[in-house]
Enzyme design. Structure first.
Site, PDB file in Angstrom:
ATOM      1  N   LEU A   1       0.898  -1.147   0.000  1.00  0.00           N
ATOM      2  CA  LEU A   1       0.000   0.000   0.000  1.00  0.00           C
ATOM      3  C   LEU A   1       0.936   1.196   0.000  1.00  0.00           C
ATOM      4  O   LEU A   1       1.710   1.372   0.937  1.00  0.00           O
ATOM      5  CB  LEU A   1      -0.891  -0.023   1.251  1.00  0.00           C
ATOM      6  CG  LEU A   1      -2.030   0.990   1.332  1.00  0.00           C
ATOM      7  CD1 LEU A   1      -3.021   0.798   0.198  1.00  0.00           C
ATOM      8  CD2 LEU A   1      -2.746   0.884   2.672  1.00  0.00           C
ATOM      9  N   ASP A   2       0.899   2.011  -1.060  1.00  0.00           N
ATOM     10  CA  ASP A   2       1.965   2.985  -1.241  1.00  0.00           C
ATOM     11  C   ASP A   2       2.057   3.980  -0.084  1.00  0.00           C
ATOM     12  O   ASP A   2       1.129   4.145   0.704  1.00  0.00           O
ATOM     13  CB  ASP A   2       1.841   3.702  -2.595  1.00  0.00           C
ATOM     14  CG  ASP A   2       0.671   4.663  -2.662  1.00  0.00           C
ATOM     15  OD1 ASP A   2       0.731   5.699  -2.001  1.00  0.00           O
ATOM     16  OD2 ASP A   2      -0.295   4.377  -3.402  1.00  0.00           O
ATOM     17  N   LYS A   3       3.196   4.637   0.019  1.00  0.00           N
ATOM     18  CA  LYS A   3       3.538   5.471   1.174  1.00  0.00           C
ATOM     19  C   LYS A   3       2.516   6.557   1.434  1.00  0.00           C
ATOM     20  O   LYS A   3       2.223   6.889   2.593  1.00  0.00           O
ATOM     21  CB  LYS A   3       4.929   6.075   0.962  1.00  0.00           C
ATOM     22  CG  LYS A   3       5.478   6.834   2.158  1.00  0.00           C
ATOM     23  CD  LYS A   3       6.916   7.273   1.913  1.00  0.00           C
ATOM     24  CE  LYS A   3       7.489   7.982   3.131  1.00  0.00           C
ATOM     25  NZ  LYS A   3       8.906   8.373   2.926  1.00  0.00           N
TER      26      LYS A   3
ATOM     27  N   SER B   1      -0.628   6.433   0.793  1.00  0.00           N
ATOM     28  CA  SER B   1      -1.953   5.870   1.051  1.00  0.00           C
ATOM     29  C   SER B   1      -2.038   5.333   2.472  1.00  0.00           C
ATOM     30  O   SER B   1      -1.026   5.120   3.139  1.00  0.00           O
ATOM     31  CB  SER B   1      -2.257   4.758   0.039  1.00  0.00           C
ATOM     32  OG  SER B   1      -2.232   5.260  -1.282  1.00  0.00           O
TER      33      SER B   1
END
Length: 226
Positions: A97-99, A101
């Site tokens: 889960l990207d930084k 998000s």
């Protein structure tokens, strides 16, 4: 199986971590120093730091990841998820889960269980609430639902529902890198907030940002059998 996979399956370390242990001459198989990529059997006498290896109890966690935390098990990366949780046992994130998000991510030491969840062909659902930098129209919903070309591939058709003039709900069955951000950008929108609220049957309900809970036995089994 290779020694790397065995140690990973046992919940002792990652496959790359196993390579480091081998390089440091800390693993002995049947009385001899282990070599990289060595094939082993469960019946072999395998020692780590001169002690018999034992399969660790399996760990299954649902974490509500805050913005700013990077989903990597590499501790040299700033603000990595492992250092953030400071969990006493070896665990790793299931997917990413990207930084920028926030929201639900699963953590475990069970490699086979994780691989089943991540396997693209299983088309497991992941649900998100997304806020854009400006209001969108019905063409945006239709275009996102039908699939978008990003990174040289067409995304799978998905479910998109309007929540407000600039916020929508989306359910994906694949996990391309920064998929929702890139899909939205194709239509001229920038994602300003992205929260994952569900992975298959696991919901974020009741988990405060930065906190986590252990999955129930029923939840673990359900995810294993999907």
């Amino acid at each position: 199986m290779r020694i790397n996979k065995l140690l990973s399956n046992y919940g002792i370390c990652s496959r790359s971590g196993a390579n480091k242990l081998i390089e440091e001459n800390r693993i002995i198989v049947n009385g001899k120093l282990c070599i990289p990529g060595q094939w082993v059997e469960k019946e072999d006498n395998i020692l780590l730091d001169n002690e018999n290896i034992n399969e660790k109890d399996k760990i299954y966690i649902a974490l509500n990841k805050p913005v700013g935390i990077t989903c990597t098990a590499e501790k040299t990366v700033a603000s990595n998820i492992i250092s953030f949780m400071n969990y006493p046992e070896y665990i790793f994130p299931v997917g990413r889960l990207d930084k920028l998000s926030q929201g639900l991510i699963l953590m475990t030491n069970d490699g086979d269980w994780a691989n089943n969840i991540l396997e693209s062909k299983n088309e497991h659902e992941k649900e998100y609430i997304v806020t854009l930098n400006k209001p969108y129209d019905d063409d945006f919903i239709q275009g996102m639902s039908e699939g978008v070309e990003i990174c040289g591939v067409n995304t799978r058709p998905c479910k998109v529902l309007r929540i407000s003039e600039n916020t929508f709900q989306i359910i994906l069955t694949q996990g391309l890198n920064k998929q929702i951000r890139r899909m939205s950008k194709t239509f001229g929108y920038i994602v300003v907030r992205l929260e994952r609220i569900r992975i298959i049957g696991i919901k974020i309900d009741g988990i405060e940002s930065g906190k986590w809970r252990n999955l129930t036995e029923k939840e673990v089994i359900e995810l294993r059998n999907r």
